[in-house]
Design a protein around this motif. Structure first.
Motif, PDB file in Angstrom:
ATOM      1  N   LEU A 170       3.926   9.047  -7.976  1.00  0.00           N
ATOM      2  CA  LEU A 170       2.638   8.503  -7.552  1.00  0.00           C
ATOM      3  C   LEU A 170       1.652   8.685  -8.697  1.00  0.00           C
ATOM      4  O   LEU A 170       1.146   9.789  -8.930  1.00  0.00           O
ATOM      5  N   ALA A 171       1.417   7.623  -9.436  1.00  0.00           N
ATOM      6  CA  ALA A 171       0.485   7.667 -10.570  1.00  0.00           C
ATOM      7  C   ALA A 171      -0.900   7.321 -10.053  1.00  0.00           C
ATOM      8  O   ALA A 171      -1.143   6.193  -9.599  1.00  0.00           O
ATOM      9  N   SER A 172      -1.808   8.277 -10.118  1.00  0.00           N
ATOM     10  CA  SER A 172      -3.143   8.089  -9.552  1.00  0.00           C
ATOM     11  C   SER A 172      -4.081   7.492 -10.599  1.00  0.00           C
ATOM     12  O   SER A 172      -4.597   8.195 -11.468  1.00  0.00           O
ATOM     13  N   ILE A 173      -4.298   6.180 -10.494  1.00  0.00           N
ATOM     14  CA  ILE A 173      -5.276   5.507 -11.359  1.00  0.00           C
ATOM     15  C   ILE A 173      -6.662   6.083 -11.101  1.00  0.00           C
ATOM     16  O   ILE A 173      -7.462   6.296 -12.020  1.00  0.00           O
ATOM     17  N   ALA A 174      -6.959   6.365  -9.829  1.00  0.00           N
ATOM     18  CA  ALA A 174      -8.274   6.906  -9.484  1.00  0.00           C
ATOM     19  C   ALA A 174      -8.519   8.240 -10.169  1.00  0.00           C
ATOM     20  O   ALA A 174      -9.609   8.494 -10.692  1.00  0.00           O
ATOM     21  N   ASP A 206       0.831  -1.190   0.000  1.00  0.00           N
ATOM     22  CA  ASP A 206       0.000   0.000   0.000  1.00  0.00           C
ATOM     23  C   ASP A 206       0.874   1.252   0.000  1.00  0.00           C
ATOM     24  O   ASP A 206       2.104   1.181   0.129  1.00  0.00           O
ATOM     25  N   TYR A 207       0.222   2.393  -0.169  1.00  0.00           N
ATOM     26  CA  TYR A 207       0.929   3.666  -0.049  1.00  0.00           C
ATOM     27  C   TYR A 207       0.102   4.583   0.844  1.00  0.00           C
ATOM     28  O   TYR A 207      -1.085   4.763   0.576  1.00  0.00           O
ATOM     29  N   PRO A 208       0.695   5.153   1.898  1.00  0.00           N
ATOM     30  CA  PRO A 208       2.061   4.919   2.375  1.00  0.00           C
ATOM     31  C   PRO A 208       2.215   3.488   2.917  1.00  0.00           C
ATOM     32  O   PRO A 208       1.285   2.942   3.495  1.00  0.00           O
ATOM     33  N   THR A 209       3.393   2.943   2.753  1.00  0.00           N
ATOM     34  CA  THR A 209       3.670   1.574   3.182  1.00  0.00           C
ATOM     35  C   THR A 209       3.687   1.476   4.704  1.00  0.00           C
ATOM     36  O   THR A 209       4.222   2.349   5.382  1.00  0.00           O
ATOM     37  N   VAL A 210       3.067   0.419   5.201  1.00  0.00           N
ATOM     38  CA  VAL A 210       3.131   0.117   6.628  1.00  0.00           C
ATOM     39  C   VAL A 210       3.986  -1.140   6.783  1.00  0.00           C
ATOM     40  O   VAL A 210       3.600  -2.228   6.353  1.00  0.00           O
ATOM     41  N   GLU A 211       5.158  -0.956   7.361  1.00  0.00           N
ATOM     42  CA  GLU A 211       6.106  -2.066   7.515  1.00  0.00           C
ATOM     43  C   GLU A 211       6.355  -2.287   9.001  1.00  0.00           C
ATOM     44  O   GLU A 211       6.769  -1.378   9.712  1.00  0.00           O
ATOM     45  N   THR A 212       6.072  -3.479   9.475  1.00  0.00           N
ATOM     46  CA  THR A 212       6.204  -3.800  10.891  1.00  0.00           C
ATOM     47  C   THR A 212       6.851  -5.174  11.027  1.00  0.00           C
ATOM     48  O   THR A 212       6.943  -5.938  10.051  1.00  0.00           O
ATOM     49  N   GLN A 267      -5.141   2.720  -0.581  1.00  0.00           N
ATOM     50  CA  GLN A 267      -4.736   3.097  -1.934  1.00  0.00           C
ATOM     51  C   GLN A 267      -4.628   1.854  -2.807  1.00  0.00           C
ATOM     52  O   GLN A 267      -5.095   1.819  -3.933  1.00  0.00           O
ATOM     53  N   SER A 268      -3.955   0.840  -2.264  1.00  0.00           N
ATOM     54  CA  SER A 268      -3.940  -0.467  -2.915  1.00  0.00           C
ATOM     55  C   SER A 268      -5.052  -1.308  -2.287  1.00  0.00           C
ATOM     56  O   SER A 268      -5.327  -1.182  -1.096  1.00  0.00           O
ATOM     57  N   PHE A 269      -5.677  -2.167  -3.095  1.00  0.00           N
ATOM     58  CA  PHE A 269      -6.779  -2.997  -2.601  1.00  0.00           C
ATOM     59  C   PHE A 269      -7.887  -2.096  -2.049  1.00  0.00           C
ATOM     60  O   PHE A 269      -8.435  -2.314  -0.964  1.00  0.00           O
ATOM     61  N   SER A 270      -8.223  -1.071  -2.808  1.00  0.00           N
ATOM     62  CA  SER A 270      -9.144  -0.021  -2.378  1.00  0.00           C
ATOM     63  C   SER A 270     -10.590  -0.428  -2.595  1.00  0.00           C
ATOM     64  O   SER A 270     -10.925  -1.034  -3.614  1.00  0.00           O
ATOM     65  N   THR A 309      -3.557   3.996  -6.426  1.00  0.00           N
ATOM     66  CA  THR A 309      -2.291   4.695  -6.626  1.00  0.00           C
ATOM     67  C   THR A 309      -1.191   3.689  -6.917  1.00  0.00           C
ATOM     68  O   THR A 309      -1.021   2.720  -6.167  1.00  0.00           O
ATOM     69  N   VAL A 310      -0.453   3.911  -8.003  1.00  0.00           N
ATOM     70  CA  VAL A 310       0.676   3.068  -8.388  1.00  0.00           C
ATOM     71  C   VAL A 310       1.962   3.857  -8.147  1.00  0.00           C
ATOM     72  O   VAL A 310       2.086   5.005  -8.599  1.00  0.00           O
TER      73      VAL A 310
END
Length: 382
Positions: A293-297, A158-164, A367-370, A270-271
């Motif tokens: 940030l290419a906005s498909i939406a 996703d964007y922003p990325t959540v990394e844990t 943004q991803s999997f919206s 968003t890609v």
């Protein structure tokens, strides 16, 4: 033309592009980050030879290693070649005859008479997870386990990325689980894992076993989470649209409806790409190494291309819609997904008298999997 810096776009919100100044297609958000919004500009940037997906600091690369999502050039083509036999027209026809109807019937029977405000969490994943588990050759008893592991991994893409630590643990466990299933396969030779290994060896593609497993993991995430998101959007749009469900029994109407929902609610809004060199787009210089940030939406709701872009208009020309992106990294599973969505929509129209959204906060998640969230839907049987 000099770039105009915009610092007001809240990038954590879906539809963040609506906060950008009108009349421009390329926006310098801050140093090293550029947003592209217009339909033509998004098509151009995603197909540009100097725009790449690979970046050494991407969370998905660190968690999964080399993979189809983050590779470019010959390596990316090699990864896609592994998937081609599994996504061939013949295989998809076979899935549509044998596997998809059973999964769709099981879901529609479970939904009969249900009123739920958790469609996205409880039901939307059933068909895509069942399908991808079967295609991969995964024991169906592990379907919910895969769902549990995959959901946190979606945050890496996703964007922003959540990394844990959890996302990395889930990635490692999912890779191990796929390897266990590969070892325990029945030897029929038809699963994705067997097919991609056979394709690699036959075509002498220089990818390691770990890279093959990473390809399988990305296929799993992309094939399930994007489809789950779109199925949620599909049910939401059916429930909010004023027409009789029987209209969707017409194959032409159904095809137009599916494309219009994809335009309005692309599963990936968003890609994220990167500039391998200085690029000039719409008169603006995009510096080398910039994140793009290419906005498909935004591209799919560009009023210069789509009149009344926020309306669902069945039958409009959707050729410039890009719900599965464009260029070298366009989704390889688009035909499989559309086949799944078409069969599901036809069965919903056959089974239910009405699908009604009876409560709606009108919020979009991710943004991803919206997809829409915070709505209640009632499935009324005939």
């Amino acid at each position: 033309m000099p770039a105009v810096t915009t610092r007001t776009a809240p990038l954590t919100e879906p539809n963040w592009y609506r906060h950008l100044p009108a009349g421009r297609d390329v926006h310098l958000l801050h140093e090293g980050v550029v947003a592209v919004t217009g339909n033509d500009a998004v098509h151009q940037i995603l197909a540009h030879p100097a725009v790449v997906a690979e970046h050494p600091l991407k969370a998905s690369s660190r968690a999964l290693g080399p993979n189809v999502l983050d590779a470019d050039g010959p390596q990316h083509r090699a990864f896609r070649a592994l998937l081609a036999p599994v996504l061939s027209a013949g295989r998809i026809d076979d899935y549509a005859r044998t596997l998809m109807p059973r999964l769709i019937d099981d879901l529609t029977e479970e939904l009969a008479g249900v009123r739920t405000n958790e469609f996205d969490a409880r039901y939307a994943h059933r068909i895509p997870y069942g399908l991808v588990c079967a295609v991969l050759g995964i024991d169906t008893a592990l379907e919910e386990r895969f769902h549990t592991l995959t959901r946190p991994l979606a945050q890496l893409l996703d964007y922003p990325t959540v990394e844990t630590p959890q996302t990395h643990r889930c990635a490692a466990e999912l890779l191990d689980l796929i390897e266990e299933q590969r070892i325990a396969r029945d030897g029929s030779g038809t699963s994705l894992l067997e097919t991609i290994e056979r394709t690699r060896d036959r075509k002498a593609i220089t990818l390691s076993d770990s890279e093959v497993r990473s390809t399988a993991v990305l296929f799993f995430i992309a094939g399930t989470e994007t489809s789950s998101a779109y199925i949620t959007s599909l049910v939401y749009c059916i429930g909010r649209t004023v027409f009789g469900l029987e209209e969707l029994l017409d194959s032409e109407v159904r095809a137009h409806f599916l494309e219009e929902v994809l335009r309005l609610y692309p599963p990936v809004q968003t890609v994220v790409r990167f500039a391998a060199e200085d690029i000039t787009l719409d008169g603006v210089t995009v510096p080398r190494h910039s994140a793009i940030l290419a906005s498909i939406a935004a591209a799919n709701r560009d009023p210069r291309v789509f009149a009344y872009p926020d309306r669902l208009v069945i039958g409009r020309d959707t050729k410039r819609s890009a719900p599965f992106a464009v260029g070298a990294h366009a989704c390889p599973g688009a035909v499989l997904a559309k086949t799944e969505f078409g069969l599901l929509t036809a069965r919903l129209a056959e089974r239910f008298r009405e699908i009604a959204v009876v409560g709606d906060e009108r919020r979009i998640e991710s943004q991803s999997f919206s997809h829409p969230v915070d709505f209640t839907v009632h499935f009324r049987v005939k």
